[in-house]
Design a protein around this motif. Structure first.
Motif, PDB file in Angstrom:
ATOM      1  N   ALA A 127      19.101  46.021  28.906  1.00  0.00           N
ATOM      2  CA  ALA A 127      20.428  46.011  28.510  1.00  0.00           C
ATOM      3  C   ALA A 127      20.725  47.026  30.156  1.00  0.00           C
ATOM      4  N   PHE A 128      20.116  47.306  30.553  1.00  0.00           N
ATOM      5  CA  PHE A 128      20.549  48.696  31.578  1.00  0.00           C
ATOM      6  C   PHE A 128      20.145  47.772  33.017  1.00  0.00           C
ATOM      7  N   PRO A 129      19.376  47.214  32.952  1.00  0.00           N
ATOM      8  CA  PRO A 129      19.447  46.233  34.654  1.00  0.00           C
ATOM      9  C   PRO A 129      20.739  45.345  34.562  1.00  0.00           C
ATOM     10  N   PHE A 130      20.515  44.815  33.233  1.00  0.00           N
ATOM     11  CA  PHE A 130      21.904  43.241  32.934  1.00  0.00           C
ATOM     12  C   PHE A 130      23.012  44.234  33.343  1.00  0.00           C
ATOM     13  N   VAL A 131      23.611  45.259  32.789  1.00  0.00           N
ATOM     14  CA  VAL A 131      24.428  45.848  33.306  1.00  0.00           C
ATOM     15  C   VAL A 131      24.841  46.391  34.964  1.00  0.00           C
ATOM     16  N   GLN A 132      23.388  46.873  35.027  1.00  0.00           N
ATOM     17  CA  GLN A 132      23.040  47.048  36.710  1.00  0.00           C
ATOM     18  C   GLN A 132      23.529  45.995  37.649  1.00  0.00           C
ATOM     19  N   ARG A 133      23.512  44.891  37.129  1.00  0.00           N
ATOM     20  CA  ARG A 133      23.526  43.511  37.941  1.00  0.00           C
ATOM     21  C   ARG A 133      25.200  42.612  37.945  1.00  0.00           C
ATOM     22  N   THR A 134      25.368  43.245  36.953  1.00  0.00           N
ATOM     23  CA  THR A 134      27.037  43.263  36.691  1.00  0.00           C
ATOM     24  C   THR A 134      28.229  44.368  37.962  1.00  0.00           C
ATOM     25  N   GLN A 135      27.636  45.767  37.625  1.00  0.00           N
ATOM     26  CA  GLN A 135      27.897  46.538  38.867  1.00  0.00           C
ATOM     27  C   GLN A 135      27.572  45.355  40.412  1.00  0.00           C
ATOM     28  N   HIS A 136      26.690  45.634  39.924  1.00  0.00           N
ATOM     29  CA  HIS A 136      26.902  44.428  41.865  1.00  0.00           C
ATOM     30  C   HIS A 136      27.434  43.196  41.250  1.00  0.00           C
ATOM     31  N   LEU A 137      27.938  42.913  40.818  1.00  0.00           N
ATOM     32  CA  LEU A 137      29.031  41.459  40.737  1.00  0.00           C
ATOM     33  C   LEU A 137      29.606  42.003  41.019  1.00  0.00           C
ATOM     34  N   ALA A 138      30.438  43.324  40.487  1.00  0.00           N
ATOM     35  CA  ALA A 138      31.870  44.059  40.578  1.00  0.00           C
ATOM     36  C   ALA A 138      31.742  44.302  42.051  1.00  0.00           C
ATOM     37  N   ASP A 139      30.754  44.469  43.047  1.00  0.00           N
ATOM     38  CA  ASP A 139      31.001  44.932  44.229  1.00  0.00           C
ATOM     39  C   ASP A 139      31.284  43.652  45.067  1.00  0.00           C
ATOM     40  N   LEU A 140      30.392  42.105  45.248  1.00  0.00           N
ATOM     41  CA  LEU A 140      30.713  41.401  45.405  1.00  0.00           C
ATOM     42  C   LEU A 140      32.176  41.020  45.350  1.00  0.00           C
ATOM     43  N   MET A 141      32.889  40.666  44.460  1.00  0.00           N
ATOM     44  CA  MET A 141      34.024  41.306  43.640  1.00  0.00           C
ATOM     45  C   MET A 141      34.630  41.706  44.969  1.00  0.00           C
ATOM     46  N   ILE A 142      35.134  42.953  44.648  1.00  0.00           N
ATOM     47  CA  ILE A 142      35.482  44.330  45.632  1.00  0.00           C
ATOM     48  C   ILE A 142      35.873  43.264  47.355  1.00  0.00           C
ATOM     49  N   GLY A 143      34.383  43.196  47.873  1.00  0.00           N
ATOM     50  CA  GLY A 143      34.578  43.107  48.967  1.00  0.00           C
ATOM     51  C   GLY A 143      34.270  42.093  49.649  1.00  0.00           C
ATOM     52  N   ALA A 144      34.535  40.911  48.746  1.00  0.00           N
ATOM     53  CA  ALA A 144      35.483  39.622  49.271  1.00  0.00           C
ATOM     54  C   ALA A 144      37.154  39.783  49.533  1.00  0.00           C
ATOM     55  N   ALA A 145      37.281  40.771  47.842  1.00  0.00           N
ATOM     56  CA  ALA A 145      38.562  40.552  48.120  1.00  0.00           C
ATOM     57  C   ALA A 145      39.219  41.176  49.153  1.00  0.00           C
ATOM     58  N   LEU A 146      38.752  42.277  49.209  1.00  0.00           N
ATOM     59  CA  LEU A 146      38.881  43.523  50.360  1.00  0.00           C
ATOM     60  C   LEU A 146      39.027  42.255  51.825  1.00  0.00           C
ATOM     61  N   TRP A 147      38.189  42.166  52.153  1.00  0.00           N
ATOM     62  CA  TRP A 147      37.931  41.371  53.374  1.00  0.00           C
ATOM     63  C   TRP A 147      39.095  40.332  53.559  1.00  0.00           C
ATOM     64  N   ASN A 148      38.922  39.196  52.456  1.00  0.00           N
ATOM     65  CA  ASN A 148      40.272  38.373  52.637  1.00  0.00           C
ATOM     66  C   ASN A 148      41.624  39.536  53.059  1.00  0.00           C
ATOM     67  N   VAL A 149      42.020  40.307  52.483  1.00  0.00           N
ATOM     68  CA  VAL A 149      43.424  40.845  53.033  1.00  0.00           C
ATOM     69  C   VAL A 149      43.181  41.876  53.739  1.00  0.00           C
ATOM     70  N   LYS A 150      42.482  42.203  54.090  1.00  0.00           N
ATOM     71  CA  LYS A 150      41.974  42.552  55.483  1.00  0.00           C
ATOM     72  C   LYS A 150      42.094  42.150  57.171  1.00  0.00           C
ATOM     73  N   GLN A 151      42.112  40.599  56.207  1.00  0.00           N
ATOM     74  CA  GLN A 151      41.707  39.933  57.481  1.00  0.00           C
ATOM     75  C   GLN A 151      43.833  39.115  57.806  1.00  0.00           C
ATOM     76  N   THR A 152      44.275  39.109  57.004  1.00  0.00           N
ATOM     77  CA  THR A 152      45.243  38.841  57.197  1.00  0.00           C
ATOM     78  C   THR A 152      46.695  39.658  56.230  1.00  0.00           C
ATOM     79  N   GLY A 153      46.126  41.350  57.183  1.00  0.00           N
ATOM     80  CA  GLY A 153      46.377  42.622  57.120  1.00  0.00           C
ATOM     81  C   GLY A 153      47.480  43.107  56.380  1.00  0.00           C
TER      82      GLY A 153
END
Length: 495
Positions: free
Chosen positions: A289-315
């Motif tokens: 369960a530990f590496p499985f949950v860690q991979r979900t954390q990485h998925l969260a990082d991908l969502m944060i990065g994708a969302a933040l870049w999208n709002v930054k590129q439109t100001g």
């Protein structure tokens, strides 16, 4: 010894019978639906040899001085877990997405067997040597080891023997060399892996002490009699420019048919005893369960990065409403991170002398991560905006009749030109909206048992005595009630 990526590829060119999309596959290492994920697994093998990544991906065996993969190392210290965590982070960063069934997550189920040797010996002492030998082999042979859990099941209101007996994998006979099994299992990565820890699903055994369905073994996936019927992969169905994750990190599941496959006795880990099988099911994910949950954390990082870049590129990143949603994603990510970190900081010695993550914290972290995932994906969609579902494909951005128009309307300023915006929107679409994204969400929710079973694991591992004792004193309950509640708490903790 540590294998190279090419050695891994050669090991699965073994004539196995793989079927996908209505055709038989000649070579899974070159087929367009399998090649991308095979290449990802080969990359992980190669990272153990590359000078820039070797120190993170390997460790030196204290007995013989040989290098072994850090993911397969038995965890005995907190530093072991920190090393594993760094290796997973590096692997996912290099992969450019989330890859799950690549060995380091599934090997933890074998460590649960290692812990359970005393219980297994009580019911059948024949197989402890097999458990220890297979764990050692997973370390030294560097095989691609996966997990097989789920059967087709059939009618769940009936006992296995009261319907088509092959709905659950079972033993049909014994031979001098081993056992012969028949049935089927759903297995992620089976078509391109080397071996699988194959074990019973949650079965309706009734009060039976012995059952031919209560069997666990390590299956050599090159064995005669195996057939792999795979779901259609996402890779190759559309352009990699438009669907980068689908074409890079899709892990293909297969229905693996065991058509009277002989399992040598030395590969059998437990057999017939329903108590042993039930015990293994209850402790199956105490490590994995530990590496499985860690991979979900990485998925969260991908969502944060994708969302933040999208709002930054439109100001829009300075808008309070936008910041509020980004903060929700950050809370989700850090909640996962806190559970992982605390489960190691408060780790416990296991029955077999290993160091296991604090079980209550780990399982509550898993439920937190997975139960909130659909909501977090929707928040990320809101932040990315409607353009992730309406933007034209890459070919339109390149066609001479449409390129100038798309450049005009997708260029924002000198920092955000049309091509970068298209790449970002395509990545966000594949992460959040595509067929691959929907598949990934369902996989995350069910890959380590359905939600009710995950909550059951919390119930079995949470210490209920503390809250009971707190209220006993605060409410000044009598000794008679105290005795009854303590018995209930002990029972809940012991189950």
């Amino acid at each position: 010894m540590l294998r190279t990526g090419e050695e891994y590829r050669e090991s699965i060119r073994d004539g196995r019978k793989v079927y996908v999309n209505g055709e038989q596959v000649d070579d899974v290492t070159t087929h367009p639906m399998f090649k991308p994920i095979v290449d990802q697994r080969a990359m992980i093998f190669d990272m153990a040899h590359q000078e820039s990544t070797q120190a993170t991906m390997t460790y030196v065996d204290e007995k013989n001085g040989e290098l072994n993969a850090i993911g397969n190392r038995l965890p005995r210290t907190q530093e072991d877990w920190s090393d594993k965590r760094r290796a997973v982070d590096l692997t996912l960063r290099e992969a450019g997405g989330v890859v799950t069934r690549v060995g380091d997550e599934t090997i933890g189920e074998m460590w649960s067997l290692f812990d359970g040797q005393d219980v297994l010996n009580e019911v059948d002492p024949r197989f402890s040597d097999n458990i220890r030998r297979h764990i050692e082999r997973s370390i030294t042979a560097d095989t691609f080891h996966i997990s097989a859990n789920t059967d087709p099941k059939g009618d769940r209101s009936k006992a296995p023997q009261d319907q088509d007996p092959d709905m659950l994998l079972h033993v049909v006979r014994e031979t001098d060399n081993g056992i012969v099994v028949r049935g089927a299992k759903y297995e992620t990565a089976a078509a391109y892996a080397n071996q699988a820890f194959t074990k019973p699903t949650i079965a309706n055994w009734g009060n039976d002490k012995l059952s031919n369905y209560a069997v666990g073994f390590v299956a050599n996936l090159s064995s005669p009699g195996l057939k792999f019927i795979s779901r259609t992969g996402f890779a190759g169905r559309a352009s990699a420019k438009d669907y980068p994750l689908s074409n890079r990190v899709d892990e293909v599941e297969s229905l693996v048919i065991f058509d009277d496959v002989e399992i040598p006795w030395e590969d059998v880990l437990f057999y017939r005893h329903t108590r042993a099988a039930a015990f293994i099911r209850s402790t199956l994910h105490r490590y994995s369960a530990f590496p499985f949950v860690q991979r979900t954390q990485h998925l969260a990082d991908l969502m944060i990065g994708a969302a933040l870049w999208n709002v930054k590129q439109t100001g829009l990143e300075k808008q309070p409403a936008v910041q509020e949603k980004l903060a929700q994603l950050a809370c989700y990510r850090e909640n996962i991170n806190a559970h992982l970190t605390a489960s190691i900081a408060m780790a416990e010695k296991s029955p077999g002398g290993l160091l296991m993550p604090n079980q209550s914290l780990l399982y509550t972290g898993r439920v937190t991560a997975l139960s909130q995932l659909p909501t977090m994906m929707h928040i990320a969609r809101e932040l990315c905006g409607g353009q992730i579902c309406i933007t034209p494909d890459a070919a339109s951005f390149e066609h001479p009749d449409t390129k100038d128009w798309l450049d005009k309307y997708y260029n924002v300023n000198e920092n955000w030109i049309a091509d970068d915006r298209r790449k970002l929107l395509a990545f966000a679409r594949d992460l959040l909206n595509s067929d691959y994204a929907g598949h990934r969400l369902t996989f995350q929710l069910f890959a380590q048992s359905p939600p009710f079973a995950q909550l059951g694991a919390i119930y079995r591992n949470f210490d209920f005595e503390g809250p009971l004792d707190l209220v006993r004193k605060a409410a000044d309950l009598s000794d008679r009630v105290t005795g009854e509640t303590n018995d209930a708490a002990k029972l809940a903790t012991r189950v």
